[in-house]
Motif scaffolding. Sequence first.
Motif, PDB file in Angstrom:
ATOM      1  N   TYR A  45      52.317  32.374 106.881  1.00  0.00           N
ATOM      2  CA  TYR A  45      51.237  32.084 107.916  1.00  0.00           C
ATOM      3  C   TYR A  45      50.544  32.470 109.073  1.00  0.00           C
ATOM      4  N   ARG A  46      51.878  32.351 109.512  1.00  0.00           N
ATOM      5  CA  ARG A  46      51.801  33.316 111.263  1.00  0.00           C
ATOM      6  C   ARG A  46      50.838  34.440 111.082  1.00  0.00           C
ATOM      7  N   MET A  47      51.461  35.165 110.710  1.00  0.00           N
ATOM      8  CA  MET A  47      51.286  36.416 110.122  1.00  0.00           C
ATOM      9  C   MET A  47      50.058  36.711 109.809  1.00  0.00           C
ATOM     10  N   GLY A 159      67.126  20.528 106.647  1.00  0.00           N
ATOM     11  CA  GLY A 159      66.105  21.459 106.642  1.00  0.00           C
ATOM     12  C   GLY A 159      66.495  23.670 106.287  1.00  0.00           C
ATOM     13  N   GLY A 160      65.631  24.232 105.920  1.00  0.00           N
ATOM     14  CA  GLY A 160      66.310  25.158 105.130  1.00  0.00           C
ATOM     15  C   GLY A 160      67.261  26.071 105.552  1.00  0.00           C
ATOM     16  N   VAL A 161      66.991  25.742 107.105  1.00  0.00           N
ATOM     17  CA  VAL A 161      68.326  27.152 108.069  1.00  0.00           C
ATOM     18  C   VAL A 161      68.817  26.579 108.183  1.00  0.00           C
ATOM     19  N   GLY A 162      68.905  24.999 108.757  1.00  0.00           N
ATOM     20  CA  GLY A 162      70.035  24.097 109.391  1.00  0.00           C
ATOM     21  C   GLY A 162      71.266  23.789 107.824  1.00  0.00           C
ATOM     22  N   SER A 163      70.648  23.431 106.369  1.00  0.00           N
ATOM     23  CA  SER A 163      71.336  23.175 105.730  1.00  0.00           C
ATOM     24  C   SER A 163      72.099  24.739 105.513  1.00  0.00           C
ATOM     25  N   ALA A 178      76.153  17.338 111.739  1.00  0.00           N
ATOM     26  CA  ALA A 178      75.201  17.409 111.150  1.00  0.00           C
ATOM     27  C   ALA A 178      74.228  15.985 111.655  1.00  0.00           C
ATOM     28  N   THR A 179      72.586  16.432 112.554  1.00  0.00           N
ATOM     29  CA  THR A 179      72.177  15.278 112.530  1.00  0.00           C
ATOM     30  C   THR A 179      70.862  15.770 111.681  1.00  0.00           C
ATOM     31  N   GLY A 180      69.949  14.579 111.711  1.00  0.00           N
ATOM     32  CA  GLY A 180      68.589  15.057 110.111  1.00  0.00           C
ATOM     33  C   GLY A 180      68.132  12.964 110.508  1.00  0.00           C
ATOM     34  N   LYS A 183      65.502   9.077 106.617  1.00  0.00           N
ATOM     35  CA  LYS A 183      65.398   9.381 104.865  1.00  0.00           C
ATOM     36  C   LYS A 183      65.830  10.752 104.817  1.00  0.00           C
ATOM     37  N   ASP A 184      67.124  11.340 105.223  1.00  0.00           N
ATOM     38  CA  ASP A 184      67.157  12.353 104.668  1.00  0.00           C
ATOM     39  C   ASP A 184      69.049  13.180 104.768  1.00  0.00           C
ATOM     40  N   MET A 185      69.612  11.700 104.977  1.00  0.00           N
ATOM     41  CA  MET A 185      70.959  11.140 105.539  1.00  0.00           C
ATOM     42  C   MET A 185      72.356  11.942 104.198  1.00  0.00           C
ATOM     43  N   THR A 217      67.568  23.705 115.081  1.00  0.00           N
ATOM     44  CA  THR A 217      66.241  24.007 113.810  1.00  0.00           C
ATOM     45  C   THR A 217      65.365  22.588 114.661  1.00  0.00           C
ATOM     46  N   VAL A 218      65.121  22.091 115.843  1.00  0.00           N
ATOM     47  CA  VAL A 218      64.247  20.746 115.620  1.00  0.00           C
ATOM     48  C   VAL A 218      63.608  21.366 116.741  1.00  0.00           C
ATOM     49  N   GLY A 219      64.344  21.128 117.777  1.00  0.00           N
ATOM     50  CA  GLY A 219      63.451  22.237 119.062  1.00  0.00           C
ATOM     51  C   GLY A 219      64.023  21.702 120.629  1.00  0.00           C
ATOM     52  N   SER A 238      69.115  28.641 119.085  1.00  0.00           N
ATOM     53  CA  SER A 238      67.752  28.236 118.850  1.00  0.00           C
ATOM     54  C   SER A 238      67.642  29.176 117.589  1.00  0.00           C
ATOM     55  N   CYS A 239      66.903  28.680 116.488  1.00  0.00           N
ATOM     56  CA  CYS A 239      66.080  29.379 115.492  1.00  0.00           C
ATOM     57  C   CYS A 239      64.541  29.272 115.680  1.00  0.00           C
ATOM     58  N   MET A 240      64.780  28.656 116.588  1.00  0.00           N
ATOM     59  CA  MET A 240      62.457  28.495 116.823  1.00  0.00           C
ATOM     60  C   MET A 240      62.187  28.153 117.900  1.00  0.00           C
ATOM     61  N   PRO A 258      68.519  32.566 122.564  1.00  0.00           N
ATOM     62  CA  PRO A 258      67.272  31.981 122.382  1.00  0.00           C
ATOM     63  C   PRO A 258      66.215  32.238 121.071  1.00  0.00           C
ATOM     64  N   PHE A 259      64.784  32.420 120.152  1.00  0.00           N
ATOM     65  CA  PHE A 259      64.541  32.594 118.994  1.00  0.00           C
ATOM     66  C   PHE A 259      64.476  33.889 119.357  1.00  0.00           C
ATOM     67  N   GLU A 260      64.667  34.610 118.559  1.00  0.00           N
ATOM     68  CA  GLU A 260      64.473  35.995 117.716  1.00  0.00           C
ATOM     69  C   GLU A 260      64.520  35.979 115.902  1.00  0.00           C
ATOM     70  N   LYS A 312      54.834  19.803 102.982  1.00  0.00           N
ATOM     71  CA  LYS A 312      54.932  19.103 101.372  1.00  0.00           C
ATOM     72  C   LYS A 312      56.910  19.535 101.789  1.00  0.00           C
ATOM     73  N   LYS A 313      57.182  18.818 100.953  1.00  0.00           N
ATOM     74  CA  LYS A 313      58.991  19.970 101.353  1.00  0.00           C
ATOM     75  C   LYS A 313      59.776  20.648 100.676  1.00  0.00           C
ATOM     76  N   GLY A 314      60.579  21.110 100.502  1.00  0.00           N
ATOM     77  CA  GLY A 314      61.616  22.272  99.577  1.00  0.00           C
ATOM     78  C   GLY A 314      60.761  23.799  99.670  1.00  0.00           C
TER      79      GLY A 314
HETATM   80  N1  LIG Z   1      63.993  32.921 113.036  1.00  0.00           N
HETATM   81  C1  LIG Z   1      63.502  33.043 112.436  1.00  0.00           C
HETATM   82  O1  LIG Z   1      63.651  34.596 111.509  1.00  0.00           O
HETATM   83  C2  LIG Z   1      63.454  32.118 111.637  1.00  0.00           C
HETATM   84  C3  LIG Z   1      63.526  31.906 110.312  1.00  0.00           C
HETATM   85  C4  LIG Z   1      63.445  30.486 109.242  1.00  0.00           C
HETATM   86  C5  LIG Z   1      63.049  29.680 110.434  1.00  0.00           C
HETATM   87  N2  LIG Z   1      62.351  29.815 111.910  1.00  0.00           N
HETATM   88  C6  LIG Z   1      62.024  28.254 112.706  1.00  0.00           C
HETATM   89  O2  LIG Z   1      63.551  27.752 112.659  1.00  0.00           O
HETATM   90  C7  LIG Z   1      62.521  25.811 112.574  1.00  0.00           C
HETATM   91  C8  LIG Z   1      63.249  25.399 111.312  1.00  0.00           C
HETATM   92  O3  LIG Z   1      62.481  25.876 109.842  1.00  0.00           O
HETATM   93  P1  LIG Z   1      63.510  25.562 108.456  1.00  0.00           P
HETATM   94  O4  LIG Z   1      62.544  26.512 107.503  1.00  0.00           O
HETATM   95  O5  LIG Z   1      64.944  24.639 108.539  1.00  0.00           O
HETATM   96  O6  LIG Z   1      62.501  23.934 108.996  1.00  0.00           O
HETATM   97  P2  LIG Z   1      62.960  22.143 108.213  1.00  0.00           P
HETATM   98  O7  LIG Z   1      62.946  22.389 106.849  1.00  0.00           O
HETATM   99  O8  LIG Z   1      61.437  21.580 108.796  1.00  0.00           O
HETATM  100  O9  LIG Z   1      64.112  22.265 108.963  1.00  0.00           O
HETATM  101  C9  LIG Z   1      63.829  21.328 110.480  1.00  0.00           C
HETATM  102  C10 LIG Z   1      64.285  20.413 109.878  1.00  0.00           C
HETATM  103  O10 LIG Z   1      64.757  19.441 110.930  1.00  0.00           O
HETATM  104  C11 LIG Z   1      63.655  18.017 110.377  1.00  0.00           C
HETATM  105  N3  LIG Z   1      63.987  16.934 111.404  1.00  0.00           N
HETATM  106  C12 LIG Z   1      62.665  16.696 112.466  1.00  0.00           C
HETATM  107  N4  LIG Z   1      63.205  16.018 113.781  1.00  0.00           N
HETATM  108  C13 LIG Z   1      64.483  16.110 113.716  1.00  0.00           C
HETATM  109  C14 LIG Z   1      65.261  15.614 114.153  1.00  0.00           C
HETATM  110  N5  LIG Z   1      64.585  14.684 116.045  1.00  0.00           N
HETATM  111  N6  LIG Z   1      66.729  15.287 114.491  1.00  0.00           N
HETATM  112  C15 LIG Z   1      66.872  15.640 113.436  1.00  0.00           C
HETATM  113  N7  LIG Z   1      66.428  15.813 112.220  1.00  0.00           N
HETATM  114  C16 LIG Z   1      65.088  16.639 112.228  1.00  0.00           C
HETATM  115  C17 LIG Z   1      63.273  18.041 109.293  1.00  0.00           C
HETATM  116  O11 LIG Z   1      62.816  16.747 108.675  1.00  0.00           O
HETATM  117  P3  LIG Z   1      61.336  16.677 108.847  1.00  0.00           P
HETATM  118  O12 LIG Z   1      61.347  18.015 107.308  1.00  0.00           O
HETATM  119  O13 LIG Z   1      60.918  15.736 107.514  1.00  0.00           O
HETATM  120  O14 LIG Z   1      60.085  16.677 109.500  1.00  0.00           O
HETATM  121  C18 LIG Z   1      64.211  18.771 108.664  1.00  0.00           C
HETATM  122  O15 LIG Z   1      64.879  18.694 107.682  1.00  0.00           O
HETATM  123  C19 LIG Z   1      61.045  26.447 112.248  1.00  0.00           C
HETATM  124  O16 LIG Z   1      61.003  26.922 113.845  1.00  0.00           O
HETATM  125  C20 LIG Z   1      61.050  27.930 111.773  1.00  0.00           C
HETATM  126  O17 LIG Z   1      59.884  28.243 112.167  1.00  0.00           O
HETATM  127  C21 LIG Z   1      62.541  31.134 111.833  1.00  0.00           C
END
Ligand SMILES: NC(=O)c1ccc[n+]([C@@H]2O[C@H](COP(=O)([O-])OP(=O)(O)OC[C@H]3O[C@@H](n4cnc5c(N)ncnc54)[C@H](OP(=O)(O)O)[C@@H]3O)[C@@H](O)[C@H]2O)c1
Length: 321
Positions: A45-47, A159-163, A178-180, A183-185, A217-219, A238-240, A258-260, A312-314
């Motif tokens: 999307y970003r690209m 999440g995708g990266v976190g799991s 791990a935190t979540g 709904k994700d416990m 992966t959260v901020g 941080s991956c973000m 930092p993110f890269e 959309k999840k997943g």
């Molecule tokens: N460095 C890279 O090349 C690279 C590659 C892939 C991704 N990323 C970045 O990494 C970040 C994560 O990506 P992702 O694909 O893993 O995203 P994701 O699947 O949305 O994972 C984030 C997870 O954290 C949960 N979450 C949100 N707030 C939270 C909180 N306060 N405490 C605990 N869990 C919380 C989210 O729940 P909900 O979904 O319900 O909000 C989701 O399950 C994104 O910013 C993405 O752009 C970077």
Amino acid sequence: MKAIGVNTGTSRLKDLKVLDVPEKPVDKSEVKVAVYSAGLNPQDYRMVEVPDAKKADLVERPNPLIISSEFSGIVTEVGSAVTKFKVGDAVYGRPPLPIFGCLAEYVFIDQKFIAKKPQQINHSQAAILPVTFQTAYMDLVTKAGVKPGQTVLVLGGAGGVGSLAVQIAKDIGARVIATGLTKDMDRIKDLDVDVAVDSQKGELAKISEKVDIIFDTVGVKAQAEAIHLVKDGGCVVSCMVVNTDPSITDNSTITFIPFEFAQANEEALEFANKMVEKGDLDPVYTNEISFNSNDVISEVKDALNAIWNNTKKGRTVVKIK
Ligand SMILES: NC(=O)c1ccc[n+]([C@@H]2O[C@H](COP(=O)([O-])OP(=O)(O)OC[C@H]3O[C@@H](n4cnc5c(N)ncnc54)[C@H](OP(=O)(O)O)[C@@H]3O)[C@@H](O)[C@H]2O)c1
């Protein structure tokens, strides 16, 4: 060959279309792969949608931009210097940045950026691994240097990266907290974490155990809330985000990584393969779009909007063959 993308620097997501792209000869160390499935990610999307790559900490956008940076498929041709693969091999991988190019009938890619697809997973499962797995591996293993016996706190473990970070850390022999969200416990507990923390119920404040690594992966806010748990000499990776809270950067005993953008990484794919073969990794996709559907463009646009807006999840794949 047919591919999906945009063909000028000013085109945006609304202009996404099926392109007719010329095929190229296979270089000495390259293979030509018939793509069976390609994964979609926020970076697609970003690209397409973010016009100023540098401002958005992105790589420069190639033109034409064929979206998707991960695929799985079958080798149909090999270059004269290719030693690791032969015609008919099932392979998966990710081209080096800034090339995306995987949502296409064929990918032409150096042998060092792919691995054999494990038999235990299908092409759509393999196609969603490279970006997220290589990100988790690069940050946790290559940069943070996780070791057996260390303790890792993963922020956003469902999440995708976190799991994947949770599963890699467990595989290496680390203890994982791990935190979540509430709904994700169940999902987090299913990953066999040592301590599951519901961040919405304030459970992080009850944790007193010190950790060697925070994998974020959260901020920034979540990092700041957890920073007191990091041991002297530990790190926050941080991956973000590129910048973090001053409470972290001002603490000279803690390193902020930092993110890269994760790069194509053969070592990470070999590691993923070992985990899949041991039964320690089972990639799950929830949405599969057919490349041959008449609605493929609107479905891909909708999927990218949903991925970006977190509606959309997943994981989503486009099935080509
Ligand atoms: N460095 C890279 O090349 C690279 C590659 C892939 C991704 N990323 C970045 O990494 C970040 C994560 O990506 P992702 O694909 O893993 O995203 P994701 O699947 O949305 O994972 C984030 C997870 O954290 C949960 N979450 C949100 N707030 C939270 C909180 N306060 N405490 C605990 N869990 C919380 C989210 O729940 P909900 O979904 O319900 O909000 C989701 O399950 C994104 O910013 C993405 O752009 C970077």
